[in-house]
Design an enzyme around this catalytic site. Structure first.
Site, short mmCIF file in Angstrom:
data_model
loop_
_atom_site.label_atom_id
_atom_site.label_comp_id
_atom_site.label_asym_id
_atom_site.label_seq_id
_atom_site.Cartn_x
_atom_site.Cartn_y
_atom_site.Cartn_z
N TRP A 164 -32.50 -2.94 36.84
CA TRP A 164 -31.74 -3.62 35.78
C TRP A 164 -31.78 -5.14 35.98
CZ3 TRP A 164 -31.36 -0.81 31.79
CH2 TRP A 164 -31.13 0.57 31.89
N ILE A 165 -32.97 -5.64 36.30
CA ILE A 165 -33.12 -7.07 36.55
C ILE A 165 -33.65 -7.75 35.29
CG2 ILE A 165 -34.14 -8.79 38.06
CD1 ILE A 165 -32.17 -6.71 39.37
N GLN B 271 -3.48 -2.30 1.94
CA GLN B 271 -2.67 -2.67 3.10
C GLN B 271 -3.33 -2.25 4.42
OE1 GLN B 271 1.22 -0.98 2.43
NE2 GLN B 271 1.70 -2.38 0.75
N LEU C 192 -30.60 -8.71 42.28
CA LEU C 192 -29.56 -8.26 43.21
C LEU C 192 -29.36 -6.75 43.13
CD1 LEU C 192 -27.31 -8.91 45.28
CD2 LEU C 192 -25.76 -9.23 43.32
N THR C 193 -29.12 -6.23 41.92
CA THR C 193 -28.79 -4.82 41.74
C THR C 193 -29.94 -3.91 42.15
OG1 THR C 193 -27.30 -5.37 39.91
CG2 THR C 193 -28.09 -3.10 40.02
N GLU D 57 -22.49 -7.11 35.47
CA GLU D 57 -21.69 -8.19 36.10
C GLU D 57 -20.27 -7.72 36.42
OE1 GLU D 57 -23.62 -10.20 37.01
OE2 GLU D 57 -25.21 -10.16 35.53
N GLY E 238 -25.18 -0.83 42.80
CA GLY E 238 -24.79 -1.59 41.63
C GLY E 238 -23.47 -2.30 41.90
#
Length: 406
Positions: free
Chosen positions: A166-167, A301, A134-135, A385, A140
């Protein structure tokens, strides 16, 4: 009793016996066969595709899908699986959501019966791999501006031209679901007039593209400092011709791929908590063993405050993920709830991983310990995403009724 030292609220009591058994089975496999090696895999940029058939045997691939040889488990089961896998590495979990939430869901939701029967059983078994294209380099956060286009060639099929970037898994996958602009005129000519809005000149459609298709050229993206146990590609598509029946005809429009993205985003809302939990529990164990000034640093602590703050944030994230999962299983899910989980839990997880690294001191920058690797991975997870900004605007529209995307 809680299974994990980070569980302050007895989260396990909220799960059924079957859910607990499912989680523990996957968790045990990850501990025995993934965690001992994943640090070196990250350093070597090794993608452990050899594990995919094993996860198929366990019913993890496309776990949330029903029929066609798919496991048919609940949304909560799917989320728990993603959490256990990401406790090893976000890149490994990415492999599973590319296969299941994206590629398989595309076919399951939008394909024909022939396509479902042909691909889904083999994909669920880990026999073949799928990717989701898709991208694009210039599209993007705004997929509607994609330039990839499919043109109908009567008697020949569909000709695709464009680029994707970026697949995940694309250069390894047997098939990639490529999303492309297509004219309404071409869809009508191809016989899909009943499924398309005729008041629009073009829409978006998905196409099943085999790796060996001439003109389809996926090239791995190198020099990554995040997500090194998974692989992403830049795809150049030049006059790539696929058969007429390669189109996914059940739904056209941008809502089709976005439906798949919501499945992936849901899994991320669970998965990142695995990275956070693993980082925190390494910090707890290290703090109990590491001595300074003659006593373990867990006795100080400030260290206890760090550990408690991380545990409380993690437990809150788990409750959010479970609430969204229960709503999804009940059919009462409001889609923006997924954005709440993706946005909030990614923020929480990356903060926990960074803080856990500080407990480990200088030793925390080696791959012997996971927090810095998890933190580096989550920089990628936080971006894909839907960035923080995009999910913020989704929720802003939910609150105000006003879209502020442009």
């Amino acid at each position: 009793m809680p299974t994990h030292t980070s569980d302050l609220i007895n989260f396990d009591s909220l799960l059924s016996d079957d859910e607990l058994q499912w989680r523990e089975t996957i968790g045990a496999f990850v501990v025995e066969e993934v965690k001992p090696y994943v640090g070196q895999w990250f350093e070597d940029q090794h993608v452990p595709v050899e594990l995919i058939p094993r996860f198929g045997e366990m019913g993890m691939i496309g776990a949330h899908l029903k029929g066609y040889g798919c496991p048919g488990r609940s949304a909560v089961d799917y989320g728990l699986a993603m959490m256990e896998v990401e406790a090893a590495d976000s890149g490994l979990r990415t492999i599973f959501f590319v296969l299941g939430s994206l590629a398989m869901t595309s076919i399951h939701a939008h394909g024909t019966e022939e396509q479902k029967n042909r691909y889904l059983p083999k994909m669920a078994a880990g026999e073949i791999m799928g990717a989701f294209g898709l991208t694009e380099p210039t599209a993007g956060s705004d997929p509607a501006s994609m330039i990839t286009r499919a043109t109908y060639r009567k008697g020949q099929g569909w000709e695709l031209n464009g680029e994707k970037r970026w697949i995940g898994l694309a250069h390894l996958a047997d098939v990639t679901i490529v999303w492309a602009k297509v004219s309404t005129e071409d869809l009508i000519a191809a016989g899909y007039g009943d499924n398309v809005r005729k008041d629009r000149e073009e829409t978006v459609a998905g196409f099943i593209v085999p790796r060996e298709t001439e003109g389809f050229d996926p090239v791995p993206i190198d020099h990554k400092l995040s997500m090194r146990v998974s692989t992403q590609s830049h795809i150049t598509i030049t006059n790539a011709l696929v058969p007429e029946d390669s189109i996914l005809p059940a739904r056209f429009g941008l809502s089709a791929p976005l439906m798949c993205l919501n499945e992936a985003r849901y899994g991320i809302g669970w998965g990142v908590l695995g990275a956070a939990r693993d980082s925190l529990e390494q910090a707890i164990a290290y703090a109990g063993e590491r001595t300074q000034f003659g006593k373990p640093i867990a006795s100080f602590q400030l260290t206890q405050k760090k550990l408690v703050d991380m545990a409380v944030a993690l437990n809150q994230g788990q409750l959010l993920a479970l609430h969204v999962g229960r709503a999804k299983d009940a059919g009462t899910l409001d889609i923006p709830m997924i954005s709440v989980a993706k946005l909030a839990n990614c923020r929480t997880a990356i903060d926990i991983c960074r803080e856990a690294r500080t407990v480990l001191g200088g030793n925390g920058i080696r791959h012997d310990y996971s927090p810095i690797r998890h933190a580096a991975n989550l920089e990628g997870v936080r971006t894909y995403e839907g960035t923080d900004e995009m999910h913020t605007l989704i929720l802003g529209q939910k609150i105000t009724g006003i879209g502020a995307f442009s």
